[in-house]
Design a protein around this motif. Structure first.
Motif, short mmCIF file in Angstrom:
data_model
loop_
_atom_site.label_atom_id
_atom_site.label_comp_id
_atom_site.label_asym_id
_atom_site.label_seq_id
_atom_site.Cartn_x
_atom_site.Cartn_y
_atom_site.Cartn_z
N PRO A 19 36.63 41.80 39.05
CA PRO A 19 37.93 41.75 38.38
C PRO A 19 38.01 40.71 37.05
O PRO A 19 38.40 41.00 36.01
N GLY A 20 37.43 39.58 37.15
CA GLY A 20 37.53 38.74 36.01
C GLY A 20 36.54 39.19 34.84
O GLY A 20 36.96 39.05 33.56
N ASP A 21 35.46 39.92 35.16
CA ASP A 21 34.51 40.49 34.15
C ASP A 21 35.27 41.61 33.52
O ASP A 21 35.18 41.85 32.31
N ARG A 22 35.80 42.50 34.28
CA ARG A 22 36.49 43.76 33.77
C ARG A 22 37.55 43.33 32.78
O ARG A 22 37.89 43.80 32.04
N ASN A 23 38.45 42.15 33.34
CA ASN A 23 39.57 41.64 32.53
C ASN A 23 39.10 41.25 31.27
O ASN A 23 39.59 41.22 30.20
N GLY A 24 37.82 40.45 31.37
CA GLY A 24 37.25 40.03 30.06
C GLY A 24 37.04 41.04 29.10
O GLY A 24 36.85 41.24 28.03
N VAL A 25 36.50 42.34 29.79
CA VAL A 25 36.24 43.51 28.55
C VAL A 25 37.60 44.06 28.30
O VAL A 25 37.38 44.37 27.08
N VAL A 26 38.62 43.93 29.13
CA VAL A 26 39.75 44.63 28.56
C VAL A 26 40.13 43.75 27.38
O VAL A 26 40.62 44.35 26.24
N LYS A 27 40.08 42.39 27.37
CA LYS A 27 40.82 41.45 26.23
C LYS A 27 39.72 41.61 25.11
O LYS A 27 40.17 41.28 24.10
N GLY A 28 38.49 41.70 25.39
CA GLY A 28 37.46 41.55 24.48
C GLY A 28 37.70 42.81 23.66
O GLY A 28 37.58 42.58 22.34
N PHE A 29 37.65 43.73 23.95
CA PHE A 29 37.96 45.16 23.21
C PHE A 29 39.22 45.06 22.48
O PHE A 29 39.56 45.47 21.37
N ALA A 30 40.34 44.71 23.23
CA ALA A 30 41.61 44.42 22.50
C ALA A 30 41.44 43.61 21.43
O ALA A 30 42.27 43.78 20.56
#
Length: 262
Positions: A218-229
């Motif tokens: 979850p933490g990595d996935r959220n990081g990807v979400v925020k990174g691309f945003a």
């Protein structure tokens, strides 16, 4: 195509909608030819006909397209006619068509905000989505025959309508009127039809995947979400939303599986 369980999409309605939204496919054939390469690939926009409709009475969904007779892939298929009377030529071997999603991008390990600081055991990857179909191809190769003439006329009309309305958004009213095949001189369209072959593919197998970081912690996935945003732009925003969407879907599946076990 490799389908990891976390990435595979098995809902046929979702896969068919994907094709509608991404109609440019890669038609791939393997044909023994005396003059052309065995493997051939053509990028071509397709019209999708859903099963048991007026356009497609079959129980299977179908794809329609047309390509130039001078295309080496068309020439390889035409060799199979072997001088037989012009009609509809069915290919014995299956063909493959691959559709890619509109947005894909490299994923830097810097986006993995849970695992990277913890263990450093992270590597880059690439996020993308794709659908592939296998099917039986029928070739309409002589516009002088009633079958090919009718097929090509409808195919050109339907493809133009699809692209003008759905892709360009030309629907009339406060939007510009869509271009129609009938806007071109009739004789010109007849000449164009003589120089193309029509393709109908009955889909016998359909597979798809969304590789969108949904399998990550979850933490990595959220990081990807925020990174691309944070990247901004259409691609960044689109992939951020897809990672969020596919992540929520996989979380829901895990929760349902866990509940069923309990």
């Amino acid at each position: 195509m490799f389908f990891a369980s976390a990435h595979a999409e098995t809902d046929e309605e979702v896969l068919l909608q994907f094709i509608k939204e991404n109609p440019l496919g890669m038609l791939i054939t393997g044909i023994d030819s005396s003059n052309q390469d065995f493997l051939q690939c053509t990028h071509v926009p397709f019209v999708l006909d859903l099963p048991k409709t007026e356009e497609n009475p079959s129980a299977h969904p179908q794809l329609r397209a047309h390509i130039a007779k001078q295309n080496p892939q068309a020439k390889a298929m035409l060799e199979l006619a072997n001088g037989s009377p012009p009609n509809i030529l069915p290919l014995e071997r299956d063909v493959l068509v691959v559709f890619n999603g509109r947005h894909d991008h490299y994923v830097t390990p810097k986006f993995y905000t849970e695992t990277k600081p913890d263990t450093g055991k992270v590597v880059p990857t690439w996020n993308y989505s794709a659908v592939q179909i296998y099917g039986k191809l029928s070739l309409y190769y002589d516009s002088r025959t009633p079958e090919a003439d009718a097929f090509l006329s409808k195919q050109m009309h339907d493809l133009s309508e699809q692209c003008e309305r759905r892709i360009m958004g030309f629907t009339g009213g406060d939007r510009p009127q869509p271009w129609k095949v009938a806007d071109a001189p009739e004789r010109y369209i007849e000449l164009m039809q003589r120089n193309v072959v029509g393709i109908r593919i009955e889909i016998t197998k359909i597979e798809g995947k969304y590789k969108m970081s949904q399998e990550m912690k979850p933490g990595d996935r959220n990081g990807v979400v925020k990174g691309f945003a944070g990247m901004g732009g259409e691609t960044g925003q689109a992939i951020s939303a897809l990672v969020q969407e596919r992540g929520e879907l996989i979380d829901k599946k895990k929760a349902l599986k866990s509940a069923s076990v309990e």
